[in-house]
Design an enzyme around this catalytic site. Structure first.
Site, PDB file in Angstrom:
ATOM      1  N   TYR A   1      46.676  31.708  33.390  1.00 16.43           N
ATOM      2  CA  TYR A   1      45.455  32.132  32.681  1.00 16.43           C
ATOM      3  C   TYR A   1      45.307  33.637  32.803  1.00 16.43           C
ATOM      4  O   TYR A   1      44.721  34.140  33.761  1.00 16.43           O
ATOM      5  CB  TYR A   1      44.228  31.437  33.260  1.00 16.43           C
ATOM      6  N   GLN A   2      45.793  34.357  31.811  1.00 19.46           N
ATOM      7  CA  GLN A   2      45.873  35.811  31.969  1.00 19.46           C
ATOM      8  C   GLN A   2      44.556  36.544  31.745  1.00 19.46           C
ATOM      9  O   GLN A   2      44.287  37.558  32.367  1.00 19.46           O
ATOM     10  CB  GLN A   2      46.916  36.367  31.010  1.00 19.46           C
ATOM     11  N   LYS A   3      43.759  36.063  30.806  1.00 19.06           N
ATOM     12  CA  LYS A   3      42.519  36.791  30.493  1.00 19.06           C
ATOM     13  C   LYS A   3      41.349  36.170  31.239  1.00 19.06           C
ATOM     14  O   LYS A   3      40.516  35.496  30.666  1.00 19.06           O
ATOM     15  CB  LYS A   3      42.257  36.751  28.983  1.00 19.06           C
ATOM     16  N   ASN A   4      41.365  36.330  32.524  1.00 20.95           N
ATOM     17  CA  ASN A   4      40.337  35.685  33.321  1.00 20.95           C
ATOM     18  C   ASN A   4      39.841  36.643  34.396  1.00 20.95           C
ATOM     19  O   ASN A   4      40.621  37.161  35.182  1.00 20.95           O
ATOM     20  CB  ASN A   4      40.933  34.412  33.947  1.00 20.95           C
TER      21      ASN A   4
ATOM     22  N   HIS B   1      42.735  43.611  33.355  1.00 22.92           N
ATOM     23  CA  HIS B   1      42.400  43.110  34.700  1.00 22.92           C
ATOM     24  C   HIS B   1      43.458  43.528  35.709  1.00 22.92           C
ATOM     25  O   HIS B   1      43.161  43.922  36.824  1.00 22.92           O
ATOM     26  CB  HIS B   1      42.330  41.581  34.717  1.00 22.92           C
TER      27      HIS B   1
END
Lengths: 343, 320
Positions: free
Chosen positions: B105-108, B144
């Site tokens: 889950y990269q965009k977290n 992030h």
């Protein structure tokens, strides 16, 4: 407000071949938002529970800008908003979720939009002050930064959330405003932009947040206007399939949501005309699902309520006919911020 | 529904817990939430253990189960980190587990905040740089990851000689247009304090690096911005003048050869250099006209504004 995406895709009408005929499908977008909450049996619905209160703000704002403020039932919206409120005055994304700055700001924006500060006091004794104190408790009194929650990481987005919510509640003076302004200044980069924290890469979303906070605090004089507005105007894609669209950082893809973050920032700096408004308008319109309503990030992708509100808000800033005027600082109808702020 | 809700309700280990169903508050058609059965069950047990503030191994497993189903549920992450510290669980094991979630889950936001908390408590960044390289294999501009990397540099003093500059250079070798990597370079080289801007050797190295990158891709905005940043920020013995870049900019944009401009950024810089001297204002106007009409017409209004600032060209020069 459900955040399930699709089922439609933007650009299904082949808008790129007939750009001069593109227009905004207002009724379809209204219907799209209206029917989002009938889709509760979809898997994605609960996966996006952590965004529910944001989603409600996005849907409600889009409907107001589309000139259909009464589509969602006021009492039902308020019931949901108050069910997300905690004892300490903060709001979670949905019932049972921890209180967080992001949802507290959305809650206040929804209450303001629905002229419901009276309801707040009726339903929650001392509600206004309680919200104010929750927000104030998240300010770091040494650095001026504002945390997302009691455990949380600092991020310039939360300063904007705090300033928006407190100013709408007429409570801005309860935090140390100059200290937060200094923190924002420490996030300025040599290219004129701002990131999420000191040294972090300039990012159009973070720039919107910083400029919004600075506007509310009447501190835009601290911005290097020409440099930042020059950088923002460079976000417009000059060739290829996404021409006219805006990106968030150099060498990134265009995305409808930046139609809002970039354009509202330029508007706050009185430099909106530094991007090609007609080209941007065509790009946003080409991202509509012309059959079922909704707007996507770029042509060919699934539509969702997030991109729908920011697409519509971008068009409003561009003076698109038939839309309510949007306030670039708050992303709310201008008539509402004028009523509350008296300016 | 009942047969499916078996994972927790049929387990011996959870027999003492009375699950708490979702309470959506009074009459809320807007918020009534239909979940998958597994999720409904796991969440009802989560509410029950959170109500007791239970700090246990089984509660930790429960958070893992829920995070796997819905990693953006920030409340679960906060509960999980409290359990980890209260039960003195293995933090390196937590990082190993977290790696798999982060790659998936990269965009977290939550994953990175959690990592920050754990690594800070571990007081060691061993293995972190290698893991970040893995993340960059998936997306070299993940905001992030870059923000976390900056924190890591500051927290563990990785400014120099710890492989950071080399890592940035290797990313820029693969994609010289990666603005995030350029930003990290600036942070590494100048982020420790104002005195860095007076270090002549350092500044010269950075100018050379940016110039070389421009030669590779003249229309790449990042190194041009880097050079402008250097011109504005350097001082004392390392101070750079705008005029000293005239010859370099002319390599890519010459007013004598207006049809063969290879970089609008060079033309822009040239216009700024020319605008400094009143005698060159007419040439500056020529450069800005070229940008408005030929090389960057989408920003015509911006170039017109710049032209309006020129002395003797129908405008008044604004204070810099």
């Amino acid at each position: 407000m459900a955040l399930v995406s699709g089922p439609g895709r933007g650009g299904s009408g082949g808008g790129h071949t007939l750009p001069e005929e593109l227009h905004l499908y207002i009724d379809k977008h209204v219907h799209y938002i209206q029917t989002l909450d009938t889709r509760k049996d979809e898997y994605e619905y609960w996966l996006t529970e952590h965004l529910r209160l944001n989603g409600l703000y996005w849907g409600l704002t889009a409907l107001h800008l589309l000139g259909r403020p009464d589509v969602l039932k006021r009492e039902e919206v308020l019931d949901f908003v108050f069910s997300c409120m905690h004892e300490d005055g903060g709001f979670g994304a949905a019932p049972g979720h921890d209180a967080h700055m992001l949802y507290t700001a959305s809650a206040v924006q929804i209450l303001a939009t629905l002229d419901a500060f009276g309801d707040l006091e009726t339903r929650v004794c001392g509600g206004r002050m309680r919200i104010g104190q929750f927000i104030a408790s998240l300010q770091d009194r040494k650095t001026g930064t504002i945390h997302g929650d009691k455990y949380g990481e600092p991020d310039t987005r939360f300063i904007a959330c705090a300033f928006m919510a407190l100013s709408l509640l007429c409570l801005l003076p309860i935090i140390n405003v100059p200290l937060s302004i200094r923190y924002i200044q420490s996030c300025a980069n040599p290219d004129g932009g701002y990131g999420s924290s000191p040294g972090a890469e300039s990012h159009s979303g973070q720039i919107f947040a910083c400029l919004s906070a600075l506007s509310i605090a009447n501190a835009l004089r601290t911005v290097n206007t020409d440099r930042l507005a020059g950088w923002l105007s460079e976000r417009q894609i000059t060739s290829g399939p996404g021409v006219g669209g805006l990106n968030g950082r150099p060498e990134k893809k265009e995305d409808v949501c930046y139609s809002w973050w970039v354009l509202s920032s330029l508007a706050m700096l009185s430099r909106r005309h530094w991007v090609d408004g007609e080209a941007l308008k065509r790009f946003i319109l080409s991202c509509q699902d012309e059959v079922n309503g909704g707007i996507s990030d770029r042509p060919g992708d699934m539509v969702d309520v997030f991109h729908t509100v920011f697409g519509v808000a971008g068009l409003s800033l561009l003076g698109y006919e038939g839309l309510e005027e949007v306030d670039p600082v708050y992303c709310m109808p201008r008539s509402i911020t004028r009523r509350i702020l008296g300016k | 529904m009942l047969e499916k809700m078996a994972k927790y309700s049929n387990a011996e280990e959870w027999a003492d817990i009375v699950p708490i169903p979702q309470d959506d508050g009074p009459g809320q058609p807007l918020a009534a939430i239909a979940y998958s059965d597994d999720y409904v069950e796991a969440m009802s047990y989560l509410r029950a253990v959170m109500a007791n503030n239970e700090m246990s191994e089984r509660a930790l497993h429960l958070t893992e189960d829920i995070i796997r189903m819905n990693p953006a549920h920030y409340t679960v992450w906060l509960y999980r980190s409290r359990i980890l510290f209260a039960t003195s669980s293995s933090l390196p094991a937590e990082i190993t587990w977290l790696n798999t979630i982060a790659l998936k889950y990269q965009k977290n936001y939550q994953i990175w905040h959690h990592r920050h908390t754990i690594v800070d408590a571990l007081n060691s960044c061993t293995g972190e740089q290698d893991f970040l390289s893995q993340m960059f294999e998936l997306d070299m501009k993940n905001y992030h990851v870059w923000s976390y990397r900056q924190w890591l540099v500051k927290r563990f003093d990785l400014w120099e000689g710890k492989g950071e500059l080399e890592a940035v250079e290797s990313i820029l070798e693969r994609d010289v247009r990666n603005n995030s990597a350029w930003n990290h370079r600036w942070y590494l080289v100048f982020g420790r304090g104002e005195s860095c801007f007076e270090d002549k050797e350092r500044v010269r190295r950075e100018v050379d690096y940016a110039k070389e990158a421009i030669h590779l891709a003249p229309q790449n905005q990042s190194p041009w911005n880097y050079i402008r940043g250097l011109i504005r920020q350097t001082k004392g013995p390392a101070a750079l003048s705008l005029a000293s870049f005239k010859q370099f900019a002319s390599e890519f944009a010459s007013l004598d050869d207006p049809d063969n401009v290879t970089s609008s950024h060079a033309l822009d810089l040239l216009a700024e250099i020319l605008a400094e001297r009143e005698g060159d204002a007419a040439d500056a106007a020529k450069a800005l006209d070229l940008l408005a009409k030929k090389y960057d017409p989408i920003r015509e209004n911006y170039w017109k504004y710049r032209k309006s600032l020129l002395v003797g060209q129908g405008g008044v020069k604004a204070a810099a």
